[in-house]
Scaffold this active site. Structure first.
Site, mmCIF file in Angstrom:
data_model
loop_
_atom_site.group_PDB
_atom_site.id
_atom_site.type_symbol
_atom_site.label_atom_id
_atom_site.label_comp_id
_atom_site.label_asym_id
_atom_site.label_seq_id
_atom_site.Cartn_x
_atom_site.Cartn_y
_atom_site.Cartn_z
ATOM 1 N N GLY A 1 0.829 -1.192 0.000
ATOM 2 C CA GLY A 1 0.000 0.000 0.000
ATOM 3 C C GLY A 1 0.866 1.245 0.000
ATOM 4 C CB CYS A 2 0.192 4.702 1.178
ATOM 5 S SG CYS A 2 1.059 6.273 1.421
ATOM 6 C CG PHE A 3 5.930 4.789 -0.322
ATOM 7 C CD1 PHE A 3 5.700 6.030 0.238
ATOM 8 C CD2 PHE A 3 6.195 4.728 -1.689
ATOM 9 C CE1 PHE A 3 5.730 7.178 -0.525
ATOM 10 C CE2 PHE A 3 6.229 5.879 -2.469
ATOM 11 C CZ PHE A 3 5.992 7.112 -1.881
ATOM 12 C CD1 TRP A 4 3.550 8.584 2.540
ATOM 13 C CD2 TRP A 4 5.720 8.515 3.046
ATOM 14 N NE1 TRP A 4 4.207 9.391 1.640
ATOM 15 C CE2 TRP A 4 5.543 9.376 1.935
ATOM 16 C CE3 TRP A 4 7.011 8.309 3.533
ATOM 17 C CZ2 TRP A 4 6.600 10.025 1.314
ATOM 18 C CZ3 TRP A 4 8.073 8.956 2.912
ATOM 19 C CH2 TRP A 4 7.855 9.802 1.817
ATOM 20 N N PRO B 1 4.104 1.373 6.006
ATOM 21 C CG PRO B 1 3.569 -0.049 4.244
ATOM 22 C CD PRO B 1 3.322 1.335 4.757
#
Length: 282
Positions: A181-184, A186
């Protein structure tokens, strides 16, 4: 979910800092010299030309500073001070403004109407602007307040005394890359794992070289948002990183994680070795 080896990080967006606050064991030859890419811990003291100390790791029970040489966590001059040292060595280096916080930029000194400034301001107070930038109050007039947005050490020569405590050679580190998903989100989860040296976010797969954020969001380039993790396999295993990956997203949700929807948010494990591919397939 994708499991594949292939292009990784078609475009690097930002380098994020070492995060786990854990001192790594010294596992290299005592005579091995620190070089770009190595992960090190150091004690340091920084002084100005008048011998006043502006920062030090040697008081108040502070931990040594941990960083990857050349990784962007520290100023260029600090990287230079540590490069070439062996564990136990010390060095003293005077750093020019160009290799520290730059020269003072007059364009970063601004005046604002006093009526728009908070009440009770004093010279040298630190304030936060509405755009999130920090500033220092340099003067207070009857009608205006002068703010300096330059770093407080801009224009200064800095002297660092450093001692190299530990060194983990770059060639003993490994990389792992995940789409969740949105990398921030994880990325933050991986940063908190002991043994993770650094993280980067960017895009993997896709047909367009060096795509823009807008291109990726359009869904036309075929890229996926990913987090690339540099880690010490003697501190954390790839299996443990996989556990973080599975816990941080819903792999059954196709092209969607939470409120984020689009093919760029698809899940994926982008392997860097046959061993990683075998472990991920289990």
């Amino acid at each position: 979910m994708q499991l594949c080896a292939g292009r990784v990080l078609a475009r690097q967006l930002v380098v994020v800092r070492p995060s786990n606050g854990r001192l790594l064991a010294h596992r290299v030859s005592a005579q091995q010299a620190a070089k770009a890419g190595d992960f090190v811990s150091v004690h340091y003291t920084g002084t100005l030309d008048d011998s006043s100390v502006f920062d030090t790791s040697r008081k108040d029970g502070r931990q040594p500073l941990e960083f990857q040489i050349g990784g962007g966590l520290v100023i260029k001059g600090f990287d230079t001070a540590v490069t070439g040292l062996a564990v136990g060595d010390t060095n003293k280096v005077r750093v020019t403004p160009e290799d520290a916080y730059g020269q003072v930029n007059p364009e970063y000194i601004i005046n604002i109407p006093k009526a728009k400034a908070p009440e009770g301001l004093k010279v040298d107070d630190r304030v936060m602007l509405s755009n999130g930038l920090p500033a220092r109050v340099t003067s207070l007039g009857e009608q205006e307040v002068t703010l300096d947005l330059n770093h407080e050490l801009a224009g200064r020569h800095l002297t660092f005394e450093v001692e190299l405590l530990t060194l983990t050679a770059q060639d003993s580190l490994q990389k792992a890359t995940f789409g969740a998903g949105c990398f921030w989100g994880p990325e933050l989860a991986f940063q908190r794992v002991p043994g993770v040296i650094s993280t980067e976010v960017g895009y993997s797969q896709g047909q367009v070289e060096d795509p823009s954020y807008e291109q990726v969001c359009s869904g036309s380039t075929g890229h996926a948002e990913v987090v690339q993790v540099t880690y010490d396999p003697q501190q954390v295993s790839f299996r443990e990183l996989l556990d973080v990956f599975w816990a941080k997203h819903d792999p059954t949700s196709l092209n969607k994680q939470g409120a984020d929807s689009g093919t760029q948010y698809r899940a994926g494990i982008y392997t860097h070795s046959p061993e990683q591919a075998e472990e991920a397939a289990k």
